[in-house]
Design an enzyme around this catalytic site. Structure first.
Site, PDB file in Angstrom:
ATOM      1  N   ASP A  51     -16.349   0.981 -15.901  1.00 35.23           N
ATOM      2  CA  ASP A  51     -14.938   1.154 -16.241  1.00 35.23           C
ATOM      3  C   ASP A  51     -14.459   0.110 -17.245  1.00 35.23           C
ATOM      4  O   ASP A  51     -13.481   0.308 -17.938  1.00 35.23           O
ATOM      5  CB  ASP A  51     -14.082   1.057 -14.972  1.00 35.23           C
ATOM      6  CG  ASP A  51     -14.255   2.296 -14.099  1.00 35.23           C
ATOM      7  OD1 ASP A  51     -14.445   3.381 -14.670  1.00 35.23           O
ATOM      8  OD2 ASP A  51     -14.214   2.164 -12.860  1.00 35.23           O
TER       9      ASP A  51
ATOM     10  N   ASN B 129     -24.654  -1.289 -13.164  1.00 35.66           N
ATOM     11  CA  ASN B 129     -24.666  -0.936 -11.742  1.00 35.66           C
ATOM     12  C   ASN B 129     -26.040  -0.351 -11.421  1.00 35.66           C
ATOM     13  O   ASN B 129     -26.804  -0.043 -12.333  1.00 35.66           O
ATOM     14  CB  ASN B 129     -23.525   0.054 -11.439  1.00 35.66           C
ATOM     15  CG  ASN B 129     -23.677   1.323 -12.250  1.00 35.66           C
ATOM     16  OD1 ASN B 129     -24.606   2.091 -12.038  1.00 35.66           O
ATOM     17  ND2 ASN B 129     -22.792   1.527 -13.207  1.00 35.66           N
TER      18      ASN B 129
HETATM   19  N1  CTP Z   1     -16.219   8.658 -15.206  1.00 38.51           N
HETATM   20  C1  CTP Z   1     -16.095   8.792 -16.566  1.00 38.51           C
HETATM   21  N2  CTP Z   1     -15.709   7.739 -17.321  1.00 38.51           N
HETATM   22  C2  CTP Z   1     -15.414   6.560 -16.757  1.00 38.51           C
HETATM   23  C3  CTP Z   1     -15.520   6.406 -15.352  1.00 38.51           C
HETATM   24  C4  CTP Z   1     -15.936   7.484 -14.609  1.00 38.51           C
HETATM   25  O1  CTP Z   1     -16.380   9.877 -17.082  1.00 38.51           O
HETATM   26  N3  CTP Z   1     -15.029   5.538 -17.503  1.00 38.51           N
HETATM   27  C5  CTP Z   1     -16.627   9.826 -14.394  1.00 38.51           C
HETATM   28  C6  CTP Z   1     -17.904   9.623 -13.608  1.00 38.51           C
HETATM   29  O2  CTP Z   1     -19.031  10.064 -14.347  1.00 38.51           O
HETATM   30  C7  CTP Z   1     -17.674  10.471 -12.368  1.00 38.51           C
HETATM   31  C8  CTP Z   1     -16.173  10.433 -12.183  1.00 38.51           C
HETATM   32  O3  CTP Z   1     -15.624  10.055 -13.439  1.00 38.51           O
HETATM   33  O4  CTP Z   1     -18.043  11.806 -12.562  1.00 38.51           O
HETATM   34  C9  CTP Z   1     -15.710   9.468 -11.120  1.00 38.51           C
HETATM   35  O5  CTP Z   1     -16.279   8.213 -11.382  1.00 38.51           O
HETATM   36  P1  CTP Z   1     -16.008   6.960 -10.422  1.00 38.51           P
HETATM   37  O6  CTP Z   1     -16.674   5.762 -10.990  1.00 38.51           O
HETATM   38  O7  CTP Z   1     -16.292   7.346  -9.001  1.00 38.51           O
HETATM   39  O8  CTP Z   1     -14.440   6.814 -10.488  1.00 38.51           O
HETATM   40  P2  CTP Z   1     -13.435   6.150 -11.488  1.00 38.51           P
HETATM   41  O9  CTP Z   1     -12.655   7.255 -12.105  1.00 38.51           O
HETATM   42  O10 CTP Z   1     -14.099   5.205 -12.406  1.00 38.51           O
HETATM   43  O11 CTP Z   1     -12.484   5.402 -10.479  1.00 38.51           O
HETATM   44  P3  CTP Z   1     -12.734   4.071  -9.592  1.00 38.51           P
HETATM   45  O12 CTP Z   1     -13.790   3.270 -10.322  1.00 38.51           O
HETATM   46  O13 CTP Z   1     -11.399   3.434  -9.575  1.00 38.51           O
HETATM   47  O14 CTP Z   1     -13.177   4.541  -8.242  1.00 38.51           O
END
Ligand code: CTP
Length: 403
Positions: free
Chosen positions: A281, A212
């Protein structure tokens, strides 16, 4: 928060006669860029390397060269400057200036001024390596350290005289960094902060990956600000184009799995964990050993879920530890951010809407809202990420276990 309002700070830069005097020019320019007032004192040897007019133009102030020339007030102006300076930087500091200061000798404008100063003084030694390693010079530097002067260590490398070794003046931005640190209050002293930054890369062959556009700027800005405020900072960073911040311990990782391993290894010792990283993710289920060749018109990549680092940290959170998350959303910021705050057991989440050019991923500015477990929400104005970093640390300092 800086203890001195940087835009109001008054700095004196002392320039002595070394080949690195030209870097003093860039330093003065950078200090001015932060809005601080700069006055320059040059030794007469320094004027052989750079003309005073250059410093005069960049600082916007007359340069002090001699105690007994110019206006009637020249002979006492150095005392006024010494009284009003919030900090002093001597860059480059030659063996001669270092030796005089270590022995209390005042025989020109700069050395006389330095003896009268009571604010913090940064000494940036720069000279030929043999001179720098000379026991007399080393002893003088040691004495200055003992007297409370801050020594900005020279770098090693190729020197103007053709030799190689320690003695090179650090880059102006690194000296500026030390100067800002000196002007900043140490409200995070004794705190260990783990910060993650940047994107992760999930390879499906040796040369291709899913990622990303996260630039890492917000996490790096937080790491530098926390270091300036006295914290012991560990930065775990995915691949970025940013230089690792000087004086901040940094671990570089590539994939989410590597980031998880580095974070889990160190989170137990951290008082505060701030996850700014944009962690992927999902990762490709299979990673080819060799570059994948073009084949049929359709190609399906099967992805499997990565560990959610922050969620796991939330489950393992020790009493008194603070967990801060970031939520980058394209819609329904409040609903998504508060859900993540609750589900990941966080103390604060910093939410922003991405997809705008002035906020989020690669921009230098960011516009965020802060969400707390109490239900409180604070919407911050658009600002530089460096400034925002200090505001976020101010809010973290106000969280229940920090007060
Ligand atoms: N985060 C993490 N590990 C992951 C994904 C996210 O530690 N695998 C952490 C990111 O560093 C951030 C927070 O969780 O501080 C939220 O990340 P975000 O990408 O906004 O959300 P997700 O939990 O991945 O949910 P979604 O992608 O469904 O919005």
């Amino acid at each position: 928060m800086p203890s001195v309002d940087l835009a109001q700070a008054s700095i004196v830069v002392g320039v002595s006669g070394g080949i690195a005097a030209y870097k003093g020019v860039e330093l003065v320019r950078s200090i001015r860029k932060l809005g601080m007032q700069v006055r320059v004192i040059m030794t007469s040897n320094a004027t052989r390397f750079v003309g005073p007019i250059t410093f005069e133009a960049l600082s916007g102030n007359p340069v002090c060269l001699n105690l007994f020339e110019g206006s009637d007030r020249a002979s006492i102006q150095h005392i006024e400057w010494a009284r009003s300076a919030d900090a002093v930087v001597v860059a480059p500091a030659t063996a001669n200036v270092i030796g005089k200061l270590a022995c209390g000798i005042a025989d020109d404008a700069l050395s006389t001024f330095l003896l009268a100063v009571s604010s913090p003084v940064l000494i940036c030694p720069s000279m030929n390596s043999q001179m720098y390693l000379n026991p007399a010079v080393q002893q003088n530097i040691e004495n200055l350290r003992r007297f409370g002067y801050r020594i900005v260590e020279p770098e090693s490398g190729e020197l103007a005289c053709g030799t190689s070794g320690p003695g090179r003046l650090p880059e102006p931005e690194d000296i500026l960094d030390e100067l800002v640190a000196v002007l900043t209050s140490k409200d995070f002293s004794g705190k260990r902060i783990l910060i993650s930054a940047g994107p992760t890369r999930e390879h499906f062959d040796p040369v291709r990956f899913i990622s990303n556009p996260s630039s890492g700027k917000m996490g790096y800005a937080l790491a530098v600000a926390a270091h300036h405020r006295g914290a012991d900072v560990l930065l775990v960073t995915g691949p970025t184009h940013l230089a690792p911040p000087r004086a901040v311990q940094t671990i570089g990782v590539n994939s989410a799995a590597q980031m998880a391993e580095a974070v889990f290894n160190h989170a137990g010792q951290a008082d505060i964990v701030i996850m700014t990283a944009a962690v992927s993710d999902y990762r490709p289920e299979v990673q080819a050993d060799q570059k994948m060749k073009k084949g049929p018109d359709d190609l399906t990549l099967r992805l499997v879920k990565n560990p959610d680092i922050l969620r796991t940290l939330g489950e393992r959170k020790s009493p008194g530890q603070l967990l801060i998350g970031f939520a980058a959303e394209t819609e329904q910021l409040r609903a998504h951010a508060t859900q993540k705050l609750r589900e990941k057991n966080l103390d604060m989440i910093v939410g922003n809407l991405v997809g705008r050019t002035d906020s989020g991923f690669a921009a230098d500015t960011n516009q965020v809202s802060l969400f707390y477990p109490t239900g409180n929400v604070e919407t911050m104005p658009l600002m530089e990420k460096q400034k925002l970093a200090h505001h976020l640390l101010d809010r973290i300092a106000g969280l229940p276990t920090m007060t």
